[in-house]
Design a protein around this motif. Structure first.
Motif, PDB file in Angstrom:
ATOM      1  N   VAL A   1       0.904  -1.243  -0.118  1.00 27.08           N
ATOM      2  CA  VAL A   1       0.051   0.037  -0.030  1.00 27.08           C
ATOM      3  C   VAL A   1       0.953   1.073  -0.089  1.00 27.08           C
ATOM      4  O   VAL A   1       1.774   1.307   0.759  1.00 27.08           O
ATOM      5  CB  VAL A   1      -0.747   0.120   1.198  1.00 27.08           C
TER       6      VAL A   1
ATOM      7  N   ARG B   1       4.626  11.376   3.108  1.00 27.40           N
ATOM      8  CA  ARG B   1       5.136  10.693   4.618  1.00 27.40           C
ATOM      9  C   ARG B   1       4.980  11.598   5.678  1.00 27.40           C
ATOM     10  O   ARG B   1       4.621  11.241   6.651  1.00 27.40           O
ATOM     11  CB  ARG B   1       6.548  10.060   4.371  1.00 27.40           C
TER      12      ARG B   1
ATOM     13  N   TYR C   1      -9.377   1.209   3.548  1.00 27.09           N
ATOM     14  CA  TYR C   1      -9.649   1.756   5.014  1.00 27.09           C
ATOM     15  C   TYR C   1      -8.646   2.768   5.127  1.00 27.09           C
ATOM     16  O   TYR C   1      -7.411   3.028   4.908  1.00 27.09           O
ATOM     17  CB  TYR C   1      -9.159   0.658   6.086  1.00 27.09           C
TER      18      TYR C   1
ATOM     19  N   LEU D   1      -3.071   6.196   8.582  1.00 31.30           N
ATOM     20  CA  LEU D   1      -2.927   4.942   7.988  1.00 31.30           C
ATOM     21  C   LEU D   1      -3.746   4.386   6.803  1.00 31.30           C
ATOM     22  O   LEU D   1      -5.174   4.427   7.307  1.00 31.30           O
ATOM     23  CB  LEU D   1      -2.681   3.697   8.890  1.00 31.30           C
TER      24      LEU D   1
ATOM     25  N   GLN E   1      -6.019  -7.348   6.386  1.00 29.59           N
ATOM     26  CA  GLN E   1      -5.720  -5.880   5.956  1.00 29.59           C
ATOM     27  C   GLN E   1      -4.178  -5.704   6.055  1.00 29.59           C
ATOM     28  O   GLN E   1      -3.639  -5.850   6.921  1.00 29.59           O
ATOM     29  CB  GLN E   1      -6.558  -5.125   7.235  1.00 29.59           C
ATOM     30  N   TYR E   2      -3.808  -5.087   5.047  1.00 29.14           N
ATOM     31  CA  TYR E   2      -2.359  -4.606   4.707  1.00 29.14           C
ATOM     32  C   TYR E   2      -2.247  -3.172   4.809  1.00 29.14           C
ATOM     33  O   TYR E   2      -2.892  -2.505   4.218  1.00 29.14           O
ATOM     34  CB  TYR E   2      -1.640  -5.213   3.452  1.00 29.14           C
ATOM     35  N   PHE E   3      -1.222  -2.892   5.520  1.00 27.22           N
ATOM     36  CA  PHE E   3      -1.263  -1.204   5.966  1.00 27.22           C
ATOM     37  C   PHE E   3       0.069  -0.571   5.027  1.00 27.22           C
ATOM     38  O   PHE E   3       0.897  -1.183   4.863  1.00 27.22           O
ATOM     39  CB  PHE E   3      -0.935  -1.012   7.473  1.00 27.22           C
ATOM     40  N   GLY E   4      -0.309   0.527   4.861  1.00 27.62           N
ATOM     41  CA  GLY E   4       0.872   1.478   4.094  1.00 27.62           C
ATOM     42  C   GLY E   4       1.572   1.994   5.501  1.00 27.62           C
ATOM     43  O   GLY E   4       1.106   1.885   6.602  1.00 27.62           O
ATOM     44  N   ALA E   5       2.637   2.788   4.987  1.00 24.13           N
ATOM     45  CA  ALA E   5       3.565   3.387   5.872  1.00 24.13           C
ATOM     46  C   ALA E   5       2.817   4.412   6.785  1.00 24.13           C
ATOM     47  O   ALA E   5       3.713   4.922   7.752  1.00 24.13           O
ATOM     48  CB  ALA E   5       4.846   3.708   5.234  1.00 24.13           C
TER      49      ALA E   5
END
Lengths: 113, 115
Positions: B4, B9, B33, B91, B104-108
């Motif tokens: 993701v 940032r 999400y 996030l 669920q895979y999260f971004g940084a």
């Protein structure tokens, strides 16, 4: 709605010892319980998860146990290593994760060399 | 598999200013999400999309926050105007959706500081 409590908030263990983190949830309809590891400044990463039809799951040095009756689940890390140092979050979800995750407040685990 | 992606940032703004965050989910993931993570707390869901439709926005402060997912892929989250208490990491996560176990895979994340 769901409420997840997590203990302890901080945990320090000697390298090689075991660490246990505990969570309780409020809604008996929750059926999916993932654990995420978050290193400083990085994204949460799934390390293990369990569904409500299973009582225990193990993946190498990591295991999760679930007690549906008591509505609590725990993360067990054996033979801890320095790279296990991070913040660990438990979470609960309905519909096997197809709905939102409700997270605990996190446990900061420090492994002492 | 690419993860993701989120940008920027980091963002520093003054209160009452506007800010927007962007998220590109994992290819093929139908569910997206947005979570808010205040320092020392676990992430809290703000909004959930299934393709380009909203599934859950019950915890989104709609007087100042808005989100969209045009074409069911990328998403933007906007805050207008920002308050001091909006300082947090935002996030984005994505998942296949509709599966027997929906990881669920999260971004940084985007770290927002409101001064």
């Amino acid at each position: 709605g769901e409420n997840v409590e997590q203990h302890p908030s901080t945990l320090s263990v000697q390298e090689g010892d075991s660490a246990v983190i505990k969570c309780t949830y409020s809604d008996s309809a929750s059926n999916y319980f993932p654990w995420y590891k978050q290193e400083l400044g990085k994204r949460p990463q799934l390390i293990i998860d369990i569904r409500s039809n299973v009582g225990e799951k193990k993946d190498q040095r990591i295991a999760v146990t679930l007690n549906k009756t008591a509505k609590h689940f725990s993360l067990h890390i054996t033979e801890t290593q320095p790279e296990d140092s991070a913040v660990y979050f438990c979470a609960a979800s309905y519909n096997f994760g197809n709905e939102k995750l409700t997270f605990g407040t996190g446990t900061r685990l420090t492994i002492i060399p | 598999e690419a993860g993701v992606a989120q940008s920027p940032r980091y963002k520093i703004i003054e209160k009452r200013q506007s800010v927007a965050f962007w998220c590109n989910p994992i290819s093929g993931h139908a569910t997206l999400y947005w979570y808010q993570q205040i320092l020392g707390q676990g992430p809290k869901l703000l909004i959930q999309f299934q393709n380009n439709g909203v599934v859950d926005d019950s915890q989104l402060p709609k007087d100042r926050f808005s989100a969209e997912r045009l074409k069911g892929v990328d998403s933007t989250l906007k805050i207008q105007p920002a308050k001091l208490e909006d300082s947090a990491v935002y996030l984005c996560a994505s998942s296949l959706g509709g599966t027997v176990k929906n990881i669920q895979y999260f971004g940084a994340g985007t770290r927002l500081s409101v001064l």
